[in-house]
Scaffold this active site. Structure first.
Site, PDB file in Angstrom:
ATOM      1  N   HIS A 131      -0.672  -2.308   3.984  1.00  0.00           N
ATOM      2  CA  HIS A 131       0.766  -2.618   4.037  1.00  0.00           C
ATOM      3  C   HIS A 131       1.459  -1.882   2.896  1.00  0.00           C
ATOM      4  CE1 HIS A 131       3.956  -6.041   3.365  1.00  0.00           C
ATOM      5  NE2 HIS A 131       4.505  -4.945   3.828  1.00  0.00           N
ATOM      6  N   MET A 140       4.421  -1.269   0.766  1.00  0.00           N
ATOM      7  CA  MET A 140       5.710  -1.770   0.272  1.00  0.00           C
ATOM      8  C   MET A 140       6.284  -0.710  -0.670  1.00  0.00           C
ATOM      9  SD  MET A 140       4.877  -5.718  -0.667  1.00  0.00           S
ATOM     10  CE  MET A 140       3.822  -6.751   0.316  1.00  0.00           C
ATOM     11  N   MET A 154       2.182  -1.367  -3.638  1.00  0.00           N
ATOM     12  CA  MET A 154       3.536  -1.553  -4.167  1.00  0.00           C
ATOM     13  C   MET A 154       3.859  -0.454  -5.165  1.00  0.00           C
ATOM     14  SD  MET A 154       3.419  -5.622  -4.975  1.00  0.00           S
ATOM     15  CE  MET A 154       2.728  -6.798  -3.820  1.00  0.00           C
ATOM     16  N   SER A 156      -5.659 -11.354   1.733  1.00  0.00           N
ATOM     17  CA  SER A 156      -4.927 -10.361   0.940  1.00  0.00           C
ATOM     18  C   SER A 156      -5.637 -10.057  -0.367  1.00  0.00           C
ATOM     19  CB  SER A 156      -3.508 -10.853   0.662  1.00  0.00           C
ATOM     20  OG  SER A 156      -2.831  -9.931  -0.170  1.00  0.00           O
ATOM     21  N   MET A 214       7.496 -11.019   6.948  1.00  0.00           N
ATOM     22  CA  MET A 214       7.326 -11.479   5.571  1.00  0.00           C
ATOM     23  C   MET A 214       7.929 -12.873   5.453  1.00  0.00           C
ATOM     24  SD  MET A 214       5.609  -9.193   3.971  1.00  0.00           S
ATOM     25  CE  MET A 214       5.730 -10.016   2.369  1.00  0.00           C
ATOM     26  N   HIS A 252      -6.425  -7.291   4.094  1.00  0.00           N
ATOM     27  CA  HIS A 252      -5.033  -6.878   3.891  1.00  0.00           C
ATOM     28  C   HIS A 252      -4.873  -6.278   2.491  1.00  0.00           C
ATOM     29  CE1 HIS A 252      -0.785  -7.119   5.116  1.00  0.00           C
ATOM     30  NE2 HIS A 252      -0.511  -7.366   3.838  1.00  0.00           N
ATOM     31  N   GLY A 303       6.529  -8.537  -3.024  1.00  0.00           N
ATOM     32  CA  GLY A 303       6.422  -8.066  -4.390  1.00  0.00           C
ATOM     33  C   GLY A 303       5.517  -8.889  -5.280  1.00  0.00           C
ATOM     34  N   PHE A 304       5.317 -10.154  -4.936  1.00  0.00           N
ATOM     35  CA  PHE A 304       4.494 -11.034  -5.775  1.00  0.00           C
ATOM     36  C   PHE A 304       3.697 -11.995  -4.900  1.00  0.00           C
ATOM     37  CE2 PHE A 304       8.235  -9.924  -8.261  1.00  0.00           C
ATOM     38  CZ  PHE A 304       7.678  -9.506  -9.461  1.00  0.00           C
ATOM     39  N   GLY A 305       2.499 -12.350  -5.348  1.00  0.00           N
ATOM     40  CA  GLY A 305       1.707 -13.353  -4.651  1.00  0.00           C
ATOM     41  C   GLY A 305       2.093 -14.747  -5.100  1.00  0.00           C
ATOM     42  N   GLY A 347      -3.477 -14.982   0.754  1.00  0.00           N
ATOM     43  CA  GLY A 347      -3.991 -14.476  -0.504  1.00  0.00           C
ATOM     44  C   GLY A 347      -4.502 -15.562  -1.407  1.00  0.00           C
ATOM     45  N   ASP A 402       2.828 -12.891   6.552  1.00  0.00           N
ATOM     46  CA  ASP A 402       2.330 -12.768   5.188  1.00  0.00           C
ATOM     47  C   ASP A 402       3.253 -13.512   4.226  1.00  0.00           C
ATOM     48  OD1 ASP A 402       1.261 -12.029   2.773  1.00  0.00           O
ATOM     49  OD2 ASP A 402       1.636  -9.874   2.988  1.00  0.00           O
ATOM     50  N   GLY A 403       2.666 -14.472   3.498  1.00  0.00           N
ATOM     51  CA  GLY A 403       3.432 -15.170   2.469  1.00  0.00           C
ATOM     52  C   GLY A 403       3.369 -16.678   2.626  1.00  0.00           C
ATOM     53  N   GLY A 404       2.750 -17.369   1.697  1.00  0.00           N
ATOM     54  CA  GLY A 404       2.711 -18.830   1.742  1.00  0.00           C
ATOM     55  C   GLY A 404       1.916 -19.394   2.896  1.00  0.00           C
ATOM     56  N   ASP A 456      -2.007  -4.620  -0.067  1.00  0.00           N
ATOM     57  CA  ASP A 456      -0.588  -4.399  -0.359  1.00  0.00           C
ATOM     58  C   ASP A 456      -0.412  -3.299  -1.405  1.00  0.00           C
ATOM     59  OD1 ASP A 456       0.707  -6.409   1.270  1.00  0.00           O
ATOM     60  OD2 ASP A 456      -0.178  -7.906  -0.061  1.00  0.00           O
TER      61      ASP A 456
END
Length: 216
Positions: free
Chosen positions: A66, A68, A37, A8, A137, A33, A142-144, A197, A175-177, A35
């Site tokens: 992506h 958002m 926003m 990301s 998700m 990737h 909204g936040f990394g 990311g 995506d996420g963690g 993002d």
């Protein structure tokens, strides 16, 4: 096909993007990737089409974009013109999701649909055959750098069953963690594409981290 890795860009060093993209080019990453926003759909603003176009000029990997944002259907032509391979929109932002996915494909891109952590899989059941990718998700968008939502593992498992049952060819992206502890469990549950990311870009040897994810 092994797992695909899509680092990301949101976690890259924006003071030296060229260096980080050259790292991606020389790595085993499959996609990049990106993002986008808008500060409306999510409580943050990232970057837009000028950045995507600039990245496209130097990035050798396909761009996994992506959105958002609200009204993503208004930006299909711009996303295609920016060089995106994949355009992923949120189910929550698209009242006419089937039409939007078809328009994305008509513009020459692959079509993805993303789901927030609180959104049920049932909301996309009727468009699974029209999607090339479903993005789960595993943090709130909204936040990394957020903490992985544990329930996402079961959500991926249930989505895998839904896709197999209806005969869709959609890939499952998460995506996420995504890091060393969560990534193997996501792949075991049925994930095809891992977005990562902070775990990649903040690492001492990011290309090696990408390689480790590829070999899961």
């Amino acid at each position: 096909m092994g797992v695909l890795v899509s680092p990301s860009l949101l976690s890259a060093d924006f003071t030296d993007l060229k260096r980080d993209i050259e790292m991606i080019n020389g790595s085993e990453a499959d996609w990049l990737h990106m993002d986008v926003m808008d500060g409306v759909f999510v409580p943050n603003i990232s970057f837009g089409f000028p950045v995507i176009k600039a990245v496209k000029e130097i990035c050798k990997k396909p761009l996994d974009v992506h959105l958002m944002i609200v009204h993503p259907e208004r930006y299909i032509a711009q996303t295609a013109a920016s060089g995106a391979m994949m355009m992923t929109v949120h189910q929550e932002a698209c009242p006419h999701l089937h039409r939007t996915l078809q328009e994305i494909r008509s513009a020459g891109m692959k079509a993805g649909v993303a789901l927030n952590p609180s959104t049920s899989l049932s909301t996309i059941e009727d468009v699974l055959e029209d999607a090339d990718l479903v993005l789960i998700m595993s943090v709130n968008p909204g936040f990394g750098g957020q903490t992985f939502i544990e329930h996402s593992i079961d959500k991926v498992r249930r989505l895998r069953s839904m896709i197999d049952r209806c005969g869709s060819h959609a890939l499952i992206e998460v995506d996420g963690g995504v890091q060393s502890e969560t990534a193997p469990r996501l792949v075991s549950a049925g994930a095809d594409v891992l977005v990562s990311g902070s775990y990649v870009f903040k690492a001492h040897a990011p290309a090696a981290v990408i390689g480790n994810l590829k070999r899961l």
